[in-house]
Design an enzyme around this catalytic site. Structure first.
Site, PDB file in Angstrom:
ATOM      1  N   HIS A 139       0.839  -1.199   0.000  1.00 16.07           N
ATOM      2  CA  HIS A 139       0.000   0.000   0.000  1.00 16.07           C
ATOM      3  C   HIS A 139       0.876   1.250   0.000  1.00 16.07           C
ATOM      4  O   HIS A 139       2.027   1.202   0.436  1.00 16.07           O
ATOM      5  CB  HIS A 139      -0.856   0.052   1.277  1.00 16.07           C
ATOM      6  CG  HIS A 139      -1.979  -0.931   1.324  1.00 16.07           C
ATOM      7  ND1 HIS A 139      -2.110  -1.865   2.330  1.00 16.07           N
ATOM      8  CD2 HIS A 139      -3.051  -1.111   0.505  1.00 16.07           C
ATOM      9  CE1 HIS A 139      -3.208  -2.585   2.121  1.00 16.07           C
ATOM     10  NE2 HIS A 139      -3.786  -2.153   1.022  1.00 16.07           N
ATOM     11  N   CYS A 187      -2.493   0.973   9.965  1.00 17.32           N
ATOM     12  CA  CYS A 187      -3.674   0.258   9.448  1.00 17.32           C
ATOM     13  C   CYS A 187      -4.503  -0.390  10.547  1.00 17.32           C
ATOM     14  O   CYS A 187      -5.578  -0.915  10.280  1.00 17.32           O
ATOM     15  CB  CYS A 187      -3.287  -0.743   8.375  1.00 17.32           C
ATOM     16  SG  CYS A 187      -2.011  -1.870   8.843  1.00 17.32           S
TER      17      CYS A 187
HETATM   18  C1  CIR Z   1      -3.401  -7.629   3.578  1.00 18.12           C
HETATM   19  O1  CIR Z   1      -2.588  -8.165   2.820  1.00 18.12           O
HETATM   20  O2  CIR Z   1      -4.396  -7.048   3.144  1.00 18.12           O
HETATM   21  C2  CIR Z   1      -3.168  -7.686   5.052  1.00 18.12           C
HETATM   22  N1  CIR Z   1      -2.509  -8.913   5.388  1.00 18.12           N
HETATM   23  C3  CIR Z   1      -2.336  -6.518   5.536  1.00 18.12           C
HETATM   24  C4  CIR Z   1      -3.007  -5.198   5.359  1.00 18.12           C
HETATM   25  C5  CIR Z   1      -2.184  -4.093   5.914  1.00 18.12           C
HETATM   26  N2  CIR Z   1      -2.814  -2.840   5.682  1.00 18.12           N
HETATM   27  C6  CIR Z   1      -2.159  -1.722   5.418  1.00 18.12           C
HETATM   28  O3  CIR Z   1      -0.954  -1.704   5.281  1.00 18.12           O
HETATM   29  N3  CIR Z   1      -2.888  -0.627   5.237  1.00 18.12           N
END
Ligand code: CIR
Length: 258
Positions: free
Chosen positions: A163, A248
């Site tokens: 992201h 997040c």
């Molecule tokens: C994913 O791959 O969507 C989750 N394991 C991690 C999301 C982390 N979110 C972020 O960095 N905003």
């Protein structure tokens, strides 16, 4: 006095099945993840944040990363359409929570995809990462939703990380900080300060110069302390194994009034 409200979502029973972008599946200890999450929430509360727990989405292993399900500008909450299909079931609970807090709700529609983790606000500038989770249509829909509210939407290619906010966040003075090897175009940001660790690029602004940061970024914390900020470190190791970061794990709502 600006309101300090934050949405959070407790780790669910399937947290160990969360998405991982690279490498072998890590071992996740759900009990440790819950303890780390509780300490994170306590840190927000200790710095004056009123936290609101979004109802569980126990079928969605990544639901704890609540920031990805929505992005908010002024009083408008744009409900994400997650780029990963396994995360789409996360949004209804978040929609209900932001509506209860008084937000006007808008939605990203198919064929658009957008994750909240791809949206970085610096004043009225809204950077949006176009990468693996947010597509061009999602960027267009974000522009259409927030542009009329006074946002200047700046699209940023993201090819080296999950992201946009995995690569950059912003300090209280608007300086964008990032771990340069993962930032596609540092020159897109008017003031850019490199930090020495990947997780050092992630700060949550607690207020009054205090920065919530991951314990895995001690050198970056030292650098930011040395320029007059006040890092507050929390261990979020179990979430980092799933590509998560301090930003997040909550959605900060500064502009909403219940
Ligand atoms: C994913 O791959 O969507 C989750 N394991 C991690 C999301 C982390 N979110 C972020 O960095 N905003």
């Amino acid at each position: 006095m600006p309101s300090k409200k934050a949405l959070i979502r407790r780790p669910g029973p399937r947290i160990a099945e969360g998405l991982v972008s690279a490498g072998p599946r890590p071992h996740i200890d759900p009990a440790l993840a819950t303890r780390q999450w509780e300490a994170y929430v306590e840190t927000l509360a200790a710095h004056g944040w009123q936290t609101f727990e979004v109802e569980p989405a126990d079928d969605c292993p990544d639901a704890v990363f609540v920031e990805d399900a929505v992005t908010v500008f002024r009083n408008v909450a744009l409900i994400a359409r997650p780029g990963a299909a396994s995360r789409r079931g996360e949004t209804p609970g978040v929609e209900e929570a932001v509506a209860r807090l008084g937000a006007s709700v808008n939605w990203v529609w198919e064929p658009g995809t957008l994750d909240g983790g791809d949206v970085l606000k610096v004043g009225r500038t809204v950077y949006v990462g176009r990468g693996g989770r947010t597509n061009a249509d999602g960027v267009r829909q974000l522009r259409a939703a927030f542009g009329p509210l006074g946002a200047r939407v700046v699209a940023v290619p993201v090819t080296k990380a999950l992201h946009l906010k995995s690569t950059v966040t912003a300090l209280p003075d608007g300086t964008v900080i990032g771990y340069e090897p993962l930032v596609d175009h540092p020159s897109l940001f008017p003031r850019f300060l490199p930090v020495p660790e990947e997780s050092g690029a992630h700060v949550v602004l607690l207020g009054g110069g205090k920065l919530l940061m991951a314990a895995s970024a001690p050198k970056s914390a030292d650098l930011l302390a040395d320029v007059g900020f006040d890092p507050v470190l929390v261990d979020i190791g179990e979430f980092e194994k799933l590509d998560g970061c301090v930003t997040c794990l909550s959605v900060r709502l500064r502009d909403l009034y219940a």
